[in-house]
Design a protein around this motif. Structure first.
Motif, mmCIF file in Angstrom:
data_model
loop_
_atom_site.group_PDB
_atom_site.id
_atom_site.type_symbol
_atom_site.label_atom_id
_atom_site.label_comp_id
_atom_site.label_asym_id
_atom_site.label_seq_id
_atom_site.Cartn_x
_atom_site.Cartn_y
_atom_site.Cartn_z
ATOM 1 N N ARG A 93 13.708 -66.632 -45.482
ATOM 2 C CA ARG A 93 12.972 -65.243 -45.533
ATOM 3 C C ARG A 93 13.592 -64.156 -46.510
ATOM 4 N NH1 ARG A 93 11.997 -62.315 -39.657
ATOM 5 N NH2 ARG A 93 11.183 -60.874 -41.163
ATOM 6 N N GLU A 118 -3.642 -58.037 -36.020
ATOM 7 C CA GLU A 118 -2.574 -57.673 -36.791
ATOM 8 C C GLU A 118 -1.812 -58.656 -37.224
ATOM 9 O OE1 GLU A 118 -2.279 -54.577 -37.687
ATOM 10 O OE2 GLU A 118 -4.007 -53.678 -36.785
ATOM 11 N N LYS A 152 0.496 -52.329 -47.046
ATOM 12 C CA LYS A 152 -0.460 -52.608 -46.020
ATOM 13 C C LYS A 152 -1.231 -51.448 -45.298
ATOM 14 C CE LYS A 152 -1.169 -55.432 -41.951
ATOM 15 N NZ LYS A 152 -0.762 -56.150 -40.767
ATOM 16 N N ARG A 187 3.182 -65.348 -41.742
ATOM 17 C CA ARG A 187 2.559 -64.942 -42.984
ATOM 18 C C ARG A 187 3.299 -65.889 -44.011
ATOM 19 N NH1 ARG A 187 5.643 -60.581 -41.853
ATOM 20 N NH2 ARG A 187 7.615 -60.417 -43.241
ATOM 21 N N TYR A 188 4.264 -66.762 -43.672
ATOM 22 C CA TYR A 188 4.913 -67.554 -44.725
ATOM 23 C C TYR A 188 4.422 -69.040 -44.441
ATOM 24 C CZ TYR A 188 8.689 -64.187 -45.320
ATOM 25 O OH TYR A 188 9.465 -63.341 -45.643
ATOM 26 N N GLN A 238 6.582 -54.001 -34.668
ATOM 27 C CA GLN A 238 6.923 -54.970 -35.590
ATOM 28 C C GLN A 238 8.406 -54.690 -35.893
ATOM 29 O OE1 GLN A 238 4.007 -55.651 -38.782
ATOM 30 N NE2 GLN A 238 2.915 -56.654 -37.314
ATOM 31 N N SER A 269 11.406 -57.365 -41.700
ATOM 32 C CA SER A 269 13.004 -57.139 -42.220
ATOM 33 C C SER A 269 13.264 -56.061 -43.296
ATOM 34 C CB SER A 269 13.318 -58.437 -42.746
ATOM 35 O OG SER A 269 12.565 -59.164 -43.781
ATOM 36 N N VAL A 285 1.911 -50.248 -34.776
ATOM 37 C CA VAL A 285 2.360 -51.628 -35.301
ATOM 38 C C VAL A 285 3.671 -51.613 -36.076
ATOM 39 C CG1 VAL A 285 1.639 -53.133 -37.158
ATOM 40 C CG2 VAL A 285 -0.308 -52.007 -35.593
ATOM 41 N N ASP A 329 -2.551 -61.322 -38.569
ATOM 42 C CA ASP A 329 -3.060 -61.962 -39.760
ATOM 43 C C ASP A 329 -2.723 -61.163 -40.934
ATOM 44 O OD1 ASP A 329 -5.790 -63.653 -39.655
ATOM 45 O OD2 ASP A 329 -5.638 -62.853 -41.746
ATOM 46 N N MET A 354 -9.074 -47.715 -46.823
ATOM 47 C CA MET A 354 -10.304 -48.180 -46.497
ATOM 48 C C MET A 354 -11.062 -47.535 -45.497
ATOM 49 S SD MET A 354 -10.209 -52.423 -45.695
ATOM 50 C CE MET A 354 -10.156 -52.301 -43.833
ATOM 51 N N VAL A 391 -5.676 -58.147 -44.583
ATOM 52 C CA VAL A 391 -5.938 -56.657 -44.468
ATOM 53 C C VAL A 391 -6.980 -56.131 -43.962
ATOM 54 C CG1 VAL A 391 -5.634 -54.263 -45.518
ATOM 55 C CG2 VAL A 391 -4.047 -56.055 -46.075
ATOM 56 N N ALA A 402 -3.271 -49.188 -47.418
ATOM 57 C CA ALA A 402 -4.477 -50.010 -47.891
ATOM 58 C C ALA A 402 -5.487 -49.703 -46.811
ATOM 59 C CB ALA A 402 -4.293 -51.455 -48.126
ATOM 60 N N ILE A 403 -4.841 -50.165 -45.203
ATOM 61 C CA ILE A 403 -5.906 -50.271 -44.319
ATOM 62 C C ILE A 403 -6.571 -48.603 -43.970
ATOM 63 C CG2 ILE A 403 -6.105 -50.285 -41.854
ATOM 64 C CD1 ILE A 403 -4.390 -52.497 -41.891
#
Lengths: 442, 442
Positions: B26, B266, A351, B55-56, A334, A341, A330, B268, A358, B271, A354-355
């Motif tokens: 951004r 992903e 993120k 996400r913005y 990305q 950025s 990922v 989204d 979990m 999380v 956190a995943i």
């Protein structure tokens, strides 16, 4: 035999698109192929050869004479000429230099010019055929010249008129949709001044990284871009079909790099070449696997006193490797798509951690219960659960950190990151599980 | 504060490209962002919102009123309107339905029409704004109409004129480069008859798989394609900028699928959503890891009598997993790029088995020697060497077979293939090594 019969009617083929001919040729065995390729109209055979997968290029070369090959090259646009000559050199340098000698001086000059660019430079992807005019020309005259060039087959697939000064410096880019509504009796300059559109060209530099140029195509939603040199002199143009190919090639390169495969070696028909490149990465993987084994070796006594540990330990390593690969993929992707950025690195790490925490807790509970039921030892469940949390946490953290760090070091985040990651997840997986077992169980 | 000051001069922003504004936005923190987004000219704010990462979108919605959002939507082209409304619904269904109500009837109708398509259908990617004419129209009149539509901002980025009959059935596609050299005083039909070019449109069907359409764009090197329904009625067009995005999205989907990650989850910001999808694949991986452990469990006694086996066994599994992933990645990607056609499956399997055997022998020798030197047992070297050959051979064979079989079963070759493969390489790796150790060493 029906297929060949169809080919005999070669006037029909001349109405087909090169890629359609290529599709039919691909379905043939060697014998039929060699008959059919000779029947392809000479003005199309170059395009057909380029539309076929690389491995067919040998067969094309074998079945055509130097003169036929030379004719095929001269019918191509400049960027395709370079590609054709490159493939020809790969197959047979001798034939390639013979073909090159028979080309006319203009073609030779253009090919030599384009071959000077590196494959990561925008210039390597441009074609030199562009439609230009001066600002003080009357629109009507420009269109007449265009009509003549079209008839001579010098210009294909034109979408923009590029306005240059006397030194061929690029001033404006005029879409044909704008040109069409210009006042034909006035000069281009006058039309531009009267319009409220902007004719400022969105351009690429010939020495610029092609990846940056692809981003610019996507950013501005354009289907063609003029290419200039460092002095602003118009050199050529890049069109959307090049961009489709480049986007696909970059994605392939990235997937292959993540898997430890070299995209150029794989394109080659030579199994040895692809195999050697893969062996290189397998060799590095062997070193990391041995490193993981050395960790296991530290706990030989522990395993000796409880063989269940040997049975369960690969589970922790495997789960860490998988969770880490999820994160790594990922983040690498990305980064490539510009969705992370510079300021986003921290957000991305948070993120991913956190995943992974979990899912670490989830699978700690699941696997803890399974281990308890399997070996009837509650504390063994606790040990595998704890090491699962530790390893998945590390997997998430390093899965994000490794590509971000590589990017920061200006190294391609896809290359080598998988090997570094699995070293971490294997070593941490085995160590945490066996060490916890040693201090808790024994 | 400098940035905000720049924004205040909003007439400057109106000359910027939406993606340039998005790039500046951004870099801002929440507070600056909310001030700046309100200053974006209303005719650009829709495009700016779509140029920002998903996400913005929340922040955009928060900072604009229903009326402003509605104005933003009405300035967009139909395909972008659909995308905007979709993102708006994801953020706040209530606001989305309010915005939808305020749109004019045409926009509503178009959005509803386009939303009916599945996301794998070409229709979902088209825009409805096209430039059409009848064959019996005089070219001069068509151009006048075009000039009027351009001024009203109804048509952007036009490259082709689509000729339709009275039922709006698509007859021809005329590039503007051809239109420009037509005789303006004659009808389109007359011009087409006098030309020796082909005006047969290369088209897409609205219900067609978008992947097939992307292949057609690449095959014919076109930058725009008309979309028709099953009766040949012109519905809209797809442009090169859509194709760039789709090629990238498909590559991302494929990479993510290979790694056990869901591309939509992903995207989204949630999380939990991404984590749940990843947990699904980790859960399947846990099952296969347990299967591998069960295999190890069969040999508890063997390991008990020689703990060195526990130390070495992960190496065989790891090398098999890596070699298999190399093969799998290459085959999945080549299938996606159409480089492996139906007749090529066998060629592909042979190639992969050849490479894996080659590397199997290489690493059998290397690892055999290392194991011998490490544990001072020659036969342990033989055992690990043999199992290395067996496992790498299986890795190559199944790495090629699994995606080919999935493809043949009309299942996406990228989904789940990694998990099946690692099950094979883990089970074969552990079993072959421990079983050979049992019969040879003990």
């Amino acid at each position: 035999m029906n297929e060949i019969k169809n080919y005999i009617k070669s006037h029909e083929m001349s109405e087909m698109h090169p890629s359609e001919i290529a599709t039919i040729l691909r379905g043939m065995d060697d014998e039929k192929f060699s008959k059919a390729i000779k029947l392809v109209p000479k003005k199309l055979v170059g395009d057909v050869a380029l539309a076929l997968p690389d491995r067919y290029f040998d067969d094309v070369v074998e079945n055509l004479s130097v003169d036929e090959l030379s004719q095929a090259v001269s019918e191509l646009e400049s960027d395709d000429q370079v590609e054709f000559m490159q493939e020809l050199e790969d197959v047979d340098e001798n034939v390639a230099s013979k073909v090159f000698e028979t080309l006319d001086e203009d073609d030779k000059k253009e090919i030599t010019q384009l071959q000077k660019y590196n494959e990561n430079e925008a210039g390597a992807y441009m074609q030199l055929e562009v439609f230009t005019a001066h600002a003080d020309e009357i629109v009507q005259d420009v269109i007449k010249r265009f009509a003549r060039l079209r008839k001579e087959n010098e210009l294909e697939n034109v979408q923009n008129l590029f306005i240059v000064d006397n030194h061929h410096k690029l001033l404006y880019s005029v879409g044909l949709d704008d040109l069409l509504i210009f006042d034909f009796s006035k000069t281009i300059e006058e039309n531009i001044k009267e319009s409220d559109e902007s004719f400022e060209p969105i351009k690429a530099y010939d020495k610029e990284d092609i990846k940056v140029v692809v981003e610019r195509f996507k950013q501005y939603d354009v289907s063609v871009m003029p290419v200039v040199n460092e002095h602003g002199i118009l050199r050529g143009r890049i069109t959307s079909d090049d961009i489709y190919d480049i986007i696909n090639e970059h994605a392939t390169e990235q997937m292959y790099n993540l898997a430890g495969v070299d995209d150029e070696a794989e394109d080659d028909e030579d199994v040895l070449k692809a195999g050697r490149k893969r062996a290189y990465w397998l060799g590095i993987n062997l070193l990391t696997a041995i490193a993981a084994s050395l960790v296991i070796g530290l706990f030989e006594d522990t395993i000796n006193s409880m063989v269940a540990l040997a049975v369960l330990m690969p589970i922790v390593a495997s789960m860490g490797g998988n969770a880490g690969t999820q994160t790594l993929t990922v983040v690498v992707r990305q980064l490539a798509l510009g969705e992370i950025s510079n300021g986003d690195a921290w957000r991305s790490i948070k993120k991913e951690v956190a995943i992974s925490l979990m899912n670490g807790f989830l699978f700690a509970v699941v696997m803890g219960i399974i281990a308890y039921l399997w070996f009837k030892m509650p504390m063994l469940g606790v040990v595998i659960g704890l090491s699962m949390i530790i390893n998945l946490l590390m997997a998430g953290f390093f899965g994000a950190m490794i590509p971000l760090a590589l990017k920061w070091l200006k190294i391609d985040p896809a290359i080598g990151s998988t090997v570094i990651l699995t070293t971490v997840t294997d070593v941490v997986g085995f160590f945490s599980f066996l060490w916890l077992a040693k201090i808790i169980l024994l």
